[in-house]
Design an enzyme around this catalytic site. Structure first.
Site, PDB file in Angstrom:
ATOM      1  N   GLY A  12      23.829  38.536  35.257  1.00  0.00           N
ATOM      2  CA  GLY A  12      24.651  38.198  36.417  1.00  0.00           C
ATOM      3  C   GLY A  12      24.706  39.855  37.158  1.00  0.00           C
ATOM      4  O   GLY A  12      24.498  40.706  36.382  1.00  0.00           O
ATOM      5  N   GLN A  13      25.235  39.783  38.079  1.00  0.00           N
ATOM      6  CA  GLN A  13      25.577  41.275  38.795  1.00  0.00           C
ATOM      7  C   GLN A  13      26.574  41.944  38.275  1.00  0.00           C
ATOM      8  O   GLN A  13      26.202  43.304  38.040  1.00  0.00           O
ATOM      9  CB  GLN A  13      25.840  41.094  40.359  1.00  0.00           C
ATOM     10  CG  GLN A  13      27.165  40.289  40.436  1.00  0.00           C
ATOM     11  CD  GLN A  13      27.221  39.841  41.965  1.00  0.00           C
ATOM     12  OE1 GLN A  13      26.669  40.481  42.929  1.00  0.00           O
ATOM     13  NE2 GLN A  13      28.075  38.946  42.087  1.00  0.00           N
ATOM     14  N   LEU A  14      27.295  41.432  37.606  1.00  0.00           N
ATOM     15  CA  LEU A  14      28.500  42.389  36.941  1.00  0.00           C
ATOM     16  C   LEU A  14      27.727  42.956  35.610  1.00  0.00           C
ATOM     17  O   LEU A  14      28.198  44.250  35.224  1.00  0.00           O
ATOM     18  CB  LEU A  14      29.692  41.567  36.663  1.00  0.00           C
ATOM     19  CG  LEU A  14      30.813  42.617  35.726  1.00  0.00           C
ATOM     20  CD1 LEU A  14      31.287  43.877  36.709  1.00  0.00           C
ATOM     21  CD2 LEU A  14      32.222  41.699  35.638  1.00  0.00           C
ATOM     22  N   ASP A  37      23.583  30.621  23.164  1.00  0.00           N
ATOM     23  CA  ASP A  37      24.043  29.387  23.602  1.00  0.00           C
ATOM     24  C   ASP A  37      25.679  29.250  23.194  1.00  0.00           C
ATOM     25  O   ASP A  37      25.940  29.315  21.978  1.00  0.00           O
ATOM     26  CB  ASP A  37      23.488  28.082  22.856  1.00  0.00           C
ATOM     27  CG  ASP A  37      24.093  26.600  22.978  1.00  0.00           C
ATOM     28  OD1 ASP A  37      25.053  26.710  24.003  1.00  0.00           O
ATOM     29  OD2 ASP A  37      23.593  25.698  22.762  1.00  0.00           O
ATOM     30  N   TYR A  62      30.158  29.791  35.576  1.00  0.00           N
ATOM     31  CA  TYR A  62      29.488  28.765  36.371  1.00  0.00           C
ATOM     32  C   TYR A  62      30.215  29.028  37.864  1.00  0.00           C
ATOM     33  O   TYR A  62      31.546  29.063  37.800  1.00  0.00           O
ATOM     34  CB  TYR A  62      29.936  27.293  36.082  1.00  0.00           C
ATOM     35  CG  TYR A  62      29.246  26.299  37.214  1.00  0.00           C
ATOM     36  CD1 TYR A  62      28.037  25.648  36.646  1.00  0.00           C
ATOM     37  CD2 TYR A  62      29.652  26.038  38.346  1.00  0.00           C
ATOM     38  CE1 TYR A  62      27.248  24.603  37.514  1.00  0.00           C
ATOM     39  CE2 TYR A  62      29.140  25.226  39.178  1.00  0.00           C
ATOM     40  CZ  TYR A  62      27.925  24.533  38.663  1.00  0.00           C
ATOM     41  OH  TYR A  62      27.260  23.471  39.613  1.00  0.00           O
ATOM     42  N   THR A  63      29.423  29.876  38.781  1.00  0.00           N
ATOM     43  CA  THR A  63      29.982  30.224  39.885  1.00  0.00           C
ATOM     44  C   THR A  63      29.513  29.660  41.105  1.00  0.00           C
ATOM     45  O   THR A  63      30.043  30.257  42.162  1.00  0.00           O
ATOM     46  CB  THR A  63      29.732  31.965  40.086  1.00  0.00           C
ATOM     47  OG1 THR A  63      28.240  31.862  39.843  1.00  0.00           O
ATOM     48  CG2 THR A  63      30.221  32.720  39.056  1.00  0.00           C
ATOM     49  N   THR A 102      38.781  34.798  38.436  1.00  0.00           N
ATOM     50  CA  THR A 102      38.733  34.854  39.595  1.00  0.00           C
ATOM     51  C   THR A 102      39.987  34.605  40.636  1.00  0.00           C
ATOM     52  O   THR A 102      41.029  33.854  40.154  1.00  0.00           O
ATOM     53  CB  THR A 102      37.861  33.800  40.303  1.00  0.00           C
ATOM     54  OG1 THR A 102      37.699  33.356  41.503  1.00  0.00           O
ATOM     55  CG2 THR A 102      38.076  32.288  39.488  1.00  0.00           C
ATOM     56  N   TYR A 126      35.516  24.731  40.590  1.00  0.00           N
ATOM     57  CA  TYR A 126      35.332  26.161  40.208  1.00  0.00           C
ATOM     58  C   TYR A 126      36.652  26.829  40.087  1.00  0.00           C
ATOM     59  O   TYR A 126      36.745  27.190  38.431  1.00  0.00           O
ATOM     60  CB  TYR A 126      34.768  26.836  41.050  1.00  0.00           C
ATOM     61  CG  TYR A 126      34.692  28.275  40.790  1.00  0.00           C
ATOM     62  CD1 TYR A 126      33.838  29.050  39.939  1.00  0.00           C
ATOM     63  CD2 TYR A 126      35.295  29.170  41.782  1.00  0.00           C
ATOM     64  CE1 TYR A 126      33.826  30.100  39.527  1.00  0.00           C
ATOM     65  CE2 TYR A 126      35.242  30.631  41.557  1.00  0.00           C
ATOM     66  CZ  TYR A 126      34.564  31.089  40.429  1.00  0.00           C
ATOM     67  OH  TYR A 126      34.544  32.397  39.972  1.00  0.00           O
ATOM     68  N   TRP A 152      35.179  38.136  45.473  1.00  0.00           N
ATOM     69  CA  TRP A 152      34.349  38.294  46.459  1.00  0.00           C
ATOM     70  C   TRP A 152      33.344  39.456  46.036  1.00  0.00           C
ATOM     71  O   TRP A 152      33.029  40.527  46.425  1.00  0.00           O
ATOM     72  CB  TRP A 152      35.192  38.933  47.841  1.00  0.00           C
ATOM     73  CG  TRP A 152      35.690  37.997  48.401  1.00  0.00           C
ATOM     74  CD1 TRP A 152      36.462  36.790  47.963  1.00  0.00           C
ATOM     75  CD2 TRP A 152      36.070  37.911  49.852  1.00  0.00           C
ATOM     76  NE1 TRP A 152      37.267  36.166  48.909  1.00  0.00           N
ATOM     77  CE2 TRP A 152      37.110  36.950  50.216  1.00  0.00           C
ATOM     78  CE3 TRP A 152      35.872  38.770  50.709  1.00  0.00           C
ATOM     79  CZ2 TRP A 152      37.508  36.516  51.221  1.00  0.00           C
ATOM     80  CZ3 TRP A 152      36.431  38.581  52.301  1.00  0.00           C
ATOM     81  CH2 TRP A 152      37.241  37.262  52.468  1.00  0.00           C
TER      82      TRP A 152
END
Length: 290
Positions: A12-14, A37, A62-63, A102, A126, A152
């Protein structure tokens, strides 16, 4: 001797930004879904023990906001059940634990920035599953644990709104983007640097929630206009209402986060969103990205 930090969600980007930013203050071990896992508790115990893990940073989630409406179980497992397992491990092994949440835990029916203790009311699956993950951590009560709500998120790495808009802007003469959803874009590198800066001083008896996004406020329309401007892409961006762009999941119309708590607690300064966007796009334009 450097402390060993397990970063979950390495693709992931982070997590990629953490890998880019970290200095030689810790020994980072990055794990993705192909290597770990999060439902396999026996293997998680093994990873923690064999690697002498002292800190967990959970960037996995899960985004897929719209897909979550039909893949409820998948979202629930990753955003809630796996988070509960990690919280229990953090408590058992007395690990520091940083979990990312989030702005979608709020319903957006306000016009002032949300504080950490404001009432939550997620609109979609979500947000609901992410809130359940937060609540699980609070119920397990591991020490030296923080939950960071952000909004965002974008980066020069991976799939995200900035890269998608750049690609669409180069392909089309016109884009229609909603102007009635308001929030704060957040450069993942800024968040990564903040996490690394505050890690040494995280010390609390029960989990704490903090808000982090870049400073300033924008609509998705404003965000897109600035992306085109900085990228020097000639594309006409037109504002539309959310009702003209229906999605499977409802989004909060206003999800600006109040960052005063994290700024005061950890004595940090947060960059303005346009300044950070310029830095991100500068990296993209150099072409040395994923």
């Amino acid at each position: 001797m450097l402390e060993n930090v397990l970063v979950i969600g390495k693709n992931g980007q982070l997590a990629i930004e953490i890998k880019h930013c970290y200095q030689n203050k810790y020994n980072f071990i990055f794990k993705g879904k192909e290597e770990i896992d999060l439902q396999d508790e026996e293997n998680l115990h093994k990873i923690i023990n064999e690697n002498n893990i002292k800190i967990i940073i959970n960037c996995a989630a899960y985004t897929a906001v719209d897909l979550a409406e039909s893949e409820i179980e998948k979202a629930d497992i990753l955003n809630y059940k796996c988070v509960e397992i990690l919280a229990k491990l953090a408590k058992q092994y007395e690990l520091k634990f940083v979990h990312i949440s989030t702005d979608y835990v709020f319903d957006g029916k306000t016009n002032t920035p949300y504080n950490e203790n404001d009432e939550t009311n997620p609109l979609g699956i979500y947000g609901k599953t992410k809130l359940k993950g937060e609540q699980a951590i609070m119920e397990v009560t591991p020490k030296n644990t923080i939950i960071i709500r952000t909004s965002w998120l974008y980066s020069s790495y991976g799939k995200n709104f900035v890269k998608t808009m750049q690609n669409l802007g180069r392909q089309r003469k016109e884009l229609r983007v909603v102007f009635d959803q308001i929030g704060s874009p957040t450069y993942a590198r800024d968040l990564a640097e903040t996490i690394l800066n505050i890690l040494p001083v995280i010390q609390n008896e029960k989990p704490e929630i903090y808000h982090y996004s870049n400073e300033g406020v924008a609509s998705w329309y404003d965000f897109t206009k600035e992306i085109m401007k900085i990228s020097q892409i000639d594309c006409n961006v037109k504002p539309i209402e959310s009702k003209d762009f229906p999605t499977l999941a409802s989004r909060p119309s206003y999800s600006v986060l109040n960052k005063q708590k994290i700024k005061e607690k950890f004595h940090i300064e947060i960059p303005y969103w346009k300044d950070s966007l310029e830095k991100c796009i500068s990296i993209l334009q150099k072409g040395d990205i994923l």
